[in-house]
Design a protein around this motif. Structure first.
Motif, PDB file in Angstrom:
ATOM      1  N   LEU A 160      66.640 -24.043  51.390  1.00  0.00           N
ATOM      2  CA  LEU A 160      66.091 -24.266  52.719  1.00  0.00           C
ATOM      3  C   LEU A 160      65.876 -22.935  53.427  1.00  0.00           C
ATOM      4  O   LEU A 160      66.806 -22.135  53.541  1.00  0.00           O
ATOM      5  CB  LEU A 160      67.067 -25.120  53.534  1.00  0.00           C
ATOM      6  N   PRO A 161      64.651 -22.657  53.935  1.00  0.00           N
ATOM      7  CA  PRO A 161      64.440 -21.424  54.693  1.00  0.00           C
ATOM      8  C   PRO A 161      65.072 -21.545  56.087  1.00  0.00           C
ATOM      9  O   PRO A 161      64.898 -22.554  56.767  1.00  0.00           O
ATOM     10  CB  PRO A 161      62.907 -21.321  54.800  1.00  0.00           C
ATOM     11  N   TRP A 162      65.762 -20.507  56.497  1.00  0.00           N
ATOM     12  CA  TRP A 162      66.392 -20.517  57.809  1.00  0.00           C
ATOM     13  C   TRP A 162      65.456 -19.868  58.819  1.00  0.00           C
ATOM     14  O   TRP A 162      65.618 -18.715  59.216  1.00  0.00           O
ATOM     15  CB  TRP A 162      67.771 -19.860  57.748  1.00  0.00           C
TER      16      TRP A 162
ATOM     17  N   GLU B 212      68.340 -22.307  65.141  1.00  0.00           N
ATOM     18  CA  GLU B 212      68.673 -22.859  66.454  1.00  0.00           C
ATOM     19  C   GLU B 212      69.614 -24.045  66.308  1.00  0.00           C
ATOM     20  O   GLU B 212      70.487 -24.277  67.164  1.00  0.00           O
ATOM     21  CB  GLU B 212      67.399 -23.275  67.188  1.00  0.00           C
ATOM     22  N   ALA B 213      69.478 -24.793  65.214  1.00  0.00           N
ATOM     23  CA  ALA B 213      70.328 -25.966  64.985  1.00  0.00           C
ATOM     24  C   ALA B 213      71.791 -25.581  64.770  1.00  0.00           C
ATOM     25  O   ALA B 213      72.683 -26.425  64.906  1.00  0.00           O
ATOM     26  CB  ALA B 213      69.817 -26.758  63.788  1.00  0.00           C
ATOM     27  N   ILE B 214      72.050 -24.312  64.416  1.00  0.00           N
ATOM     28  CA  ILE B 214      73.436 -23.875  64.213  1.00  0.00           C
ATOM     29  C   ILE B 214      73.848 -22.841  65.269  1.00  0.00           C
ATOM     30  O   ILE B 214      74.835 -22.127  65.093  1.00  0.00           O
ATOM     31  CB  ILE B 214      73.653 -23.316  62.796  1.00  0.00           C
TER      32      ILE B 214
ATOM     33  N   ALA C 166      73.790 -31.583  56.245  1.00  0.00           N
ATOM     34  CA  ALA C 166      73.986 -30.250  55.676  1.00  0.00           C
ATOM     35  C   ALA C 166      73.969 -29.191  56.776  1.00  0.00           C
ATOM     36  O   ALA C 166      74.806 -28.276  56.795  1.00  0.00           O
ATOM     37  CB  ALA C 166      72.909 -29.964  54.630  1.00  0.00           C
ATOM     38  N   LYS C 167      73.025 -29.313  57.701  1.00  0.00           N
ATOM     39  CA  LYS C 167      72.962 -28.330  58.788  1.00  0.00           C
ATOM     40  C   LYS C 167      74.173 -28.458  59.713  1.00  0.00           C
ATOM     41  O   LYS C 167      74.681 -27.450  60.220  1.00  0.00           O
ATOM     42  CB  LYS C 167      71.645 -28.480  59.548  1.00  0.00           C
TER      43      LYS C 167
ATOM     44  N   LYS D  68      76.759 -25.436  60.479  1.00  0.00           N
ATOM     45  CA  LYS D  68      77.129 -25.109  61.861  1.00  0.00           C
ATOM     46  C   LYS D  68      78.643 -25.106  62.020  1.00  0.00           C
ATOM     47  O   LYS D  68      79.215 -24.213  62.678  1.00  0.00           O
ATOM     48  CB  LYS D  68      76.497 -26.120  62.819  1.00  0.00           C
ATOM     49  N   PHE D  69      79.323 -26.084  61.422  1.00  0.00           N
ATOM     50  CA  PHE D  69      80.781 -26.158  61.501  1.00  0.00           C
ATOM     51  C   PHE D  69      81.427 -24.940  60.841  1.00  0.00           C
ATOM     52  O   PHE D  69      82.314 -24.302  61.425  1.00  0.00           O
ATOM     53  CB  PHE D  69      81.261 -27.444  60.822  1.00  0.00           C
TER      54      PHE D  69
END
Length: 437
Positions: free
Chosen positions: A117-119, A125-127, A335-336, A340-341
């Motif tokens: 997955l490309p970040w 922003e999601a993390i 997964a995201k 993030k966690f």
């Protein structure tokens, strides 16, 4: 990277050529989906003294995530010797995890497969945003100018560890700051069956890490601006020869180290057979082998003028572990959430304290634990004098080709075969030809 990676015998060329676009993560029947994210599968790299130790460290943290989100994480800790091959098999078979750890030096190579997955800005922003992370760590997560292929999880650099008693017995009052000093001190320390410096001469990745840094000090990058292999420049040849000469000419590394590839140099250090070792966050391993914190000291890796910095004063590659997501996972949202966690301020403090690494998350670095002498050296190195390995698609081939050349030169040195500028150049020419095939 927490432990030195044994470079895989196979390369990423097949995956790239085949145009792999990813695999479906979460292979168990209850693997979940975005609509019903019941479980995630996670391949963690072996960061601690053993696989079982990692399970004991990670399981309570994964339980926290499950309590917060309702998502169960199925954990597998994968040994470094197997990890790259497992990842490559997953990219081609479609049978892989949702989330995985990767050595940061593999980022660009795995990015080229299209499997991760490309970040991009939206995913970061999601993390919590890209600016939460130190820039040197993000720079080691993929090719410049493209969205990173992974997110930094644990950051590391090399440091020089030294045995205080052995130094005192030899009349040495401070760790060496230059390579000339290291060789001079090393000759005082190499006597009575003991040696000055440990090395992992058969570990291809360790060979690359050390010679890349020396290459920087000699003005060589091993690749040109177009990303083409450039292994036979004067600087590259000089860097490899300088490293192997520590055994061949200076005779401060034991010939037997030519066969080391499984962290035996750490055992030699812990048992007082070797006075120095260049390593990434070694404290937990020393403790596990019976050393007390007061037995050893830590200092920056030597540089030509004694003051670490950029360019010719670079003294470490940017080491560390990145966290990646297979782009075709059936549970992208879960997964995201997991990434993030794991990169939250609190988890970064917990995990990096435990593993002896530096948090790539800026806010977590304020924890007093990361001001300890060992980690301060690592933190300062990452901030001022570390450079990422070449972020090129064939970086893994580079580790194999040049790492093998250095391994063969160490074998020559151990056997008493002269290591000359010509023989080094010939090995590197062979390595470059291998890259071009």
């Amino acid at each position: 990277m927490r432990h030195l990676r044994a470079a895989a015998a196979i390369t990423l060329a097949v995956a790239v050529t085949a145009g792999v676009t990813g695999c479906g993560g979460g292979t168990s029947p209850d693997g979940g989906s975005n609509e019903s994210p019941k479980t995630l599968t996670y391949w963690a790299s072996n960061q601690g003294p053993s696989i079982e130790a990692d399970k004991e460290i990670l399981t309570p943290e994964l339980k926290k995530f499950e309590a917060e989100t309702g998502i169960k994480v199925k954990l597998e800790v994968v040994p470094w010797a197997d990890l790259l091959n497992r990842i490559l098999a997953a990219t081609t078979s479609g049978q892989g995890p949702d989330v995985l750890n990767i050595g940061n030096t593999w980022s660009a190579s795995l990015q080229a497969t299209g499997a991760l997955l490309p970040w991009d800005d939206e995913n970061f922003e999601a993390i919590g945003g890209r600016d939460r992370f130190i820039e040197s760590a993000v720079a080691s997560a993929g090719k410049e100018g493209e969205p990173p292929a992974a997110v930094p999880l644990y950051s590391l650099s090399y440091a020089l560890y030294y045995n205080k008693k052995m130094f005192a017995d030899a009349g040495i009052t401070a760790p060496p700051a230059t390579w000339d000093q290291l060789v001079e001190d090393g000759k005082k320390l190499s006597k009575d069956g003991k040696w000055a410096l440990g090395a992992e001469g058969s570990n291809l990745s360790n060979n690359i890490h050390q010679t890349f840094v020396l290459g920087q000090q000699h003005g060589a990058d091993f690749f040109d601006e177009a990303g083409r292999a450039d292994f036979t420049s004067d600087g590259a040849v000089a860097a490899v020869k300088q490293y192997v000469d520590l055994m061949a000419k200076d005779k401060i590394i034991a010939p037997g180290n030519a066969e080391y590839a499984q962290n035996q140099s750490l055992t030699d250090f812990a048992k007082g057979r070797t006075a120095m070792v260049l390593w990434q966050a070694a404290a937990t391993t020393f403790a596990a082998q019976g050393m007390k914190p007061e037995d050893w000291g830590v200092a920056p890796v030597p540089v030509p003028d004694g003051v670490p910095g950029a360019g010719r004063q670079t003294n470490s590659m940017v080491a560390g572990i990145n966290m990646a997501v297979f782009r075709n996972t059936r549970n992208i949202d879960g997964a995201k959430k997991f990434v993030k966690f794991m990169t939250s301020d609190e988890e970064q403090k917990i995990l990096c304290r435990t593993y002896g690494s530096i948090p790539p998350v800026k806010a977590a670095q304020s924890d007093p634990a990361f001001a300890a002498p060992e980690l301060k050296v690592v933190r300062d190195t990452l901030a001022t004098s570390a450079a990422p390995l070449p972020q090129v698609p064939n970086e893994s081939q580079f580790e194999t080709a040049v790492g093998t050349a250095v391994k063969e030169l160490f074998a020559d040195a151990a056997a008493g075969t002269p290591v000359t500028t010509g023989s080094v150049e010939a090995r590197l020419e062979k390595a470059q030809q291998t890259m071009q095939q």
